[in-house]
Design an enzyme around this catalytic site. Structure first.
Site, PDB file in Angstrom:
ATOM      1  N   CYS A 120       3.637  15.539 -10.699  1.00  0.00           N
ATOM      2  CA  CYS A 120       4.535  14.439 -10.304  1.00  0.00           C
ATOM      3  C   CYS A 120       5.351  13.907 -11.487  1.00  0.00           C
ATOM      4  CB  CYS A 120       3.743  13.294  -9.690  1.00  0.00           C
ATOM      5  SG  CYS A 120       2.853  13.760  -8.204  1.00  0.00           S
ATOM      6  N   HIS A 267       7.495   6.150 -10.296  1.00  0.00           N
ATOM      7  CA  HIS A 267       7.026   7.204  -9.382  1.00  0.00           C
ATOM      8  C   HIS A 267       6.648   6.565  -8.049  1.00  0.00           C
ATOM      9  CE1 HIS A 267       5.045  10.668  -7.850  1.00  0.00           C
ATOM     10  NE2 HIS A 267       3.815  10.238  -8.059  1.00  0.00           N
ATOM     11  N   ASN A 297       5.408  10.503  -1.070  1.00  0.00           N
ATOM     12  CA  ASN A 297       5.359  10.965  -2.458  1.00  0.00           C
ATOM     13  C   ASN A 297       5.914  12.397  -2.528  1.00  0.00           C
ATOM     14  OD1 ASN A 297       4.632  11.900  -4.979  1.00  0.00           O
ATOM     15  ND2 ASN A 297       2.520  11.168  -4.890  1.00  0.00           N
TER      16      ASN A 297
HETATM   17  O1  UT7 Z   1       1.159  11.059  -7.557  1.00  0.00           O
HETATM   18  C1  UT7 Z   1      -0.192  10.721  -7.690  1.00  0.00           C
HETATM   19  C2  UT7 Z   1      -0.874  11.178  -6.449  1.00  0.00           C
HETATM   20  N1  UT7 Z   1      -1.732  10.338  -5.747  1.00  0.00           N
HETATM   21  C3  UT7 Z   1      -1.733   8.982  -5.644  1.00  0.00           C
HETATM   22  O2  UT7 Z   1      -1.006   8.282  -6.261  1.00  0.00           O
HETATM   23  C4  UT7 Z   1      -2.708   8.373  -4.703  1.00  0.00           C
HETATM   24  C5  UT7 Z   1      -3.379   7.162  -5.266  1.00  0.00           C
HETATM   25  N2  UT7 Z   1      -4.321   6.565  -4.317  1.00  0.00           N
HETATM   26  C6  UT7 Z   1      -3.922   5.920  -3.212  1.00  0.00           C
HETATM   27  O3  UT7 Z   1      -2.744   5.798  -2.941  1.00  0.00           O
HETATM   28  C7  UT7 Z   1      -4.981   5.300  -2.328  1.00  0.00           C
HETATM   29  O4  UT7 Z   1      -6.233   5.378  -2.972  1.00  0.00           O
HETATM   30  C8  UT7 Z   1      -5.064   5.958  -0.910  1.00  0.00           C
HETATM   31  C9  UT7 Z   1      -3.843   5.597  -0.107  1.00  0.00           C
HETATM   32  C10 UT7 Z   1      -5.185   7.471  -1.037  1.00  0.00           C
HETATM   33  C11 UT7 Z   1      -6.292   5.439  -0.169  1.00  0.00           C
HETATM   34  O5  UT7 Z   1      -6.232   4.019  -0.072  1.00  0.00           O
HETATM   35  P1  UT7 Z   1      -7.520   3.142  -0.341  1.00  0.00           P
HETATM   36  O6  UT7 Z   1      -7.156   1.745  -0.116  1.00  0.00           O
HETATM   37  O7  UT7 Z   1      -8.046   3.532  -1.712  1.00  0.00           O
HETATM   38  O8  UT7 Z   1      -8.501   3.610   0.821  1.00  0.00           O
HETATM   39  P2  UT7 Z   1      -9.968   4.237   0.702  1.00  0.00           P
HETATM   40  O9  UT7 Z   1      -9.916   5.618   0.153  1.00  0.00           O
HETATM   41  O10 UT7 Z   1     -10.843   3.238   0.029  1.00  0.00           O
HETATM   42  O11 UT7 Z   1     -10.394   4.318   2.222  1.00  0.00           O
HETATM   43  C12 UT7 Z   1     -10.660   3.140   2.990  1.00  0.00           C
HETATM   44  C13 UT7 Z   1     -11.068   3.565   4.382  1.00  0.00           C
HETATM   45  C14 UT7 Z   1     -12.154   4.653   4.414  1.00  0.00           C
HETATM   46  O12 UT7 Z   1     -12.987   4.396   5.525  1.00  0.00           O
HETATM   47  P3  UT7 Z   1     -14.415   3.667   5.328  1.00  0.00           P
HETATM   48  O13 UT7 Z   1     -15.192   4.549   4.411  1.00  0.00           O
HETATM   49  O14 UT7 Z   1     -14.093   2.323   4.698  1.00  0.00           O
HETATM   50  O15 UT7 Z   1     -14.946   3.575   6.699  1.00  0.00           O
HETATM   51  C15 UT7 Z   1     -11.389   5.919   4.682  1.00  0.00           C
HETATM   52  O16 UT7 Z   1     -12.169   6.910   5.327  1.00  0.00           O
HETATM   53  O17 UT7 Z   1      -9.941   4.132   5.066  1.00  0.00           O
HETATM   54  C16 UT7 Z   1     -10.292   5.425   5.597  1.00  0.00           C
HETATM   55  N3  UT7 Z   1      -9.095   6.264   5.559  1.00  0.00           N
HETATM   56  C17 UT7 Z   1      -8.204   6.283   6.549  1.00  0.00           C
HETATM   57  N4  UT7 Z   1      -8.127   5.634   7.718  1.00  0.00           N
HETATM   58  C18 UT7 Z   1      -7.052   5.871   8.497  1.00  0.00           C
HETATM   59  C19 UT7 Z   1      -8.701   7.097   4.561  1.00  0.00           C
HETATM   60  N5  UT7 Z   1      -7.525   7.663   4.892  1.00  0.00           N
HETATM   61  C20 UT7 Z   1      -7.200   7.174   6.123  1.00  0.00           C
HETATM   62  C21 UT7 Z   1      -6.108   7.385   6.979  1.00  0.00           C
HETATM   63  N6  UT7 Z   1      -6.069   6.712   8.148  1.00  0.00           N
HETATM   64  N7  UT7 Z   1      -5.110   8.219   6.669  1.00  0.00           N
END
Ligand code: UT7
Length: 345
Positions: A120, A267, A297
């Site tokens: 990225c 980014h 992204n």
């Molecule tokens: O260029 C660099 C590349 N990557 C990035 O920049 C990504 C950086 N990270 C992020 O943007 C965030 O961490 C995410 C958007 C990927 C995830 O957001 P989060 O607030 O950290 O969510 P989480 O991983 O803590 O998940 C919270 C909950 C989980 O459920 P439980 O365990 O609380 O029951 C996940 O299973 O949300 C669930 N979840 C979803 N629910 C609906 C994860 N993905 C999804 C989804 N839809 N797509």
């Protein structure tokens, strides 16, 4: 002997024709619009249409032609082409050479071409290389294309990653200006880069490379699929910390503060990361460019696409200080400060 600075003369966009909304995604993976919007700020993303013949290099060439037209430079004048991507059309030929081919046809010319993969962070790394080519006097007119087709390396059953990414390509044309003009010219004023080595367990595409080739039994047994896997929360924290740090460093190097910066162009991975980095870099959100809602992204495309949209929209005025800031797989990260030099849209 004359010494040179790199001026960013023009930008352009390569827009994939398919649009995938959050509602579309929710039809085949367990997610919903509300979760995606509140956690990421993304509403929709663009995807390549192969049936229409779209490819990274073709979109790159479209973006390049727009950038060349804005710069008033002909493709025949370019002496270097750098394509920044982690998702080339093919391993060979390289995408920079394909782009030059789209622009000029089948030719044998004295033009440096190379692909550059910094995930990225690729587009900023490409600008950095172009800047130093120009400053060293090696090249005079350099095309930098930044873009990715992450739809090709996404696991569409993994809701934690497939909602985040989209396809997109941007291009910029840089030209040498003599030292005497540097105080007012639209030049790259400074850059700072960093690497977190050996963090591959947080963000990776395993398989398809030479460690687990497509031809190997391991690949065929699908233990190493060529798709993105990510620890989102760890990437989130590292991205915020290192992007903010590099933004501060590049400003300090060049003697400016955030108050001097007209546009902060980070980014575009997640609106929450953008807001957090802006807060840490002390940059008010009304000076932060955001398009993650419409693109997701696009990896090496994010900042290249943002600049091209901003130029198209007449948002960049002559003399504006623009701060670019990126983070990506590797991990790689960096910030760059430039002075915009034209009112042309
Ligand atoms: O260029 C660099 C590349 N990557 C990035 O920049 C990504 C950086 N990270 C992020 O943007 C965030 O961490 C995410 C958007 C990927 C995830 O957001 P989060 O607030 O950290 O969510 P989480 O991983 O803590 O998940 C919270 C909950 C989980 O459920 P439980 O365990 O609380 O029951 C996940 O299973 O949300 C669930 N979840 C979803 N629910 C609906 C994860 N993905 C999804 C989804 N839809 N797509």
């Amino acid at each position: 002997m004359a010494s040179f600075h790199a001026a960013l003369r023009g930008t352009g966009l390569g827009i994939p024709s398919k649009v995938l909304t959050n509602e579309d995604l929710a039809k085949f993976v367990d997610t919903n619009d509300e979760w995606i919007r509140t956690r990421t700020g993304i509403r929709e993303r663009r995807l390549l249409d192969r049936e229409k013949g779209e490819s990274l290099s073709l979109l790159g060439a479209q973006a390049a032609q727009e950038a060349l037209d804005k710069a008033g430079i002909k493709a025949e004048e370019l002496d270097a082409v750098i394509c920044c991507t982690a998702t080339p059309d093919t391993w060979m030929p390289i995408s920079a050479s394909r782009i030059l081919g789209h622009l000029r046809g089948r030719v044998a010319v004295d033009v440096f071409t190379a692909d550059l993969n910094a995930a990225c962070s690729g587009y900023l790394a490409g600008l950095h290389v172009a800047n130093n080519f120009i400053r060293s006097g090696l090249h005079k007119k350099v095309l930098v294309v930044g873009g990715d087709i992450f739809s090709s390396i996404i696991d569409w059953t993994d809701r934690t990653t497939c909602i985040l990414f989209g396809d997109g390509v941007g291009a910029s044309v840089l030209e040498a200006v003599e030292e005497a003009d540097a105080s007012t010219a639209p030049v790259i004023l400074g850059a700072r880069f960093g690497t977190l080595a050996d963090f591959d367990h947080f963000l990776a595409v395993e398989g398809g490379g030479s460690a687990a080739p497509f031809t190997s039994a391991e690949f065929e047994s699908r233990k190493k699929r060529p798709v993105i896997s990510m620890n989102g929360q760890e990437v989130f924290k590292l991205a915020c910390k290192h992007m903010a740090q590099k933004a501060h460093e590049v400003l300090a190097d060049s003697g400016y503060t955030t108050r001097d910066v007209r546009w902060f162009v980070p980014h575009q991975a997640n609106l929450r990361i953008i807001e957090m980095v802006a807060r840490m870099a002390e940059m008010p959100m009304d000076r932060v460019y955001v398009n993650v809602d419409r693109w997701g992204n696009t990896s090496a495309g994010t900042v290249a696409v943002a600049l091209a949209e901003m130029q198209r929209g007449g948002m960049l005025k002559k003399g504006d200080l623009v701060l670019l800031d990126v983070f990506g797989g590797g991990f790689t990260y960096g910030a760059m400060l430039l002075r915009w030099g034209t009112d042309a849209t």
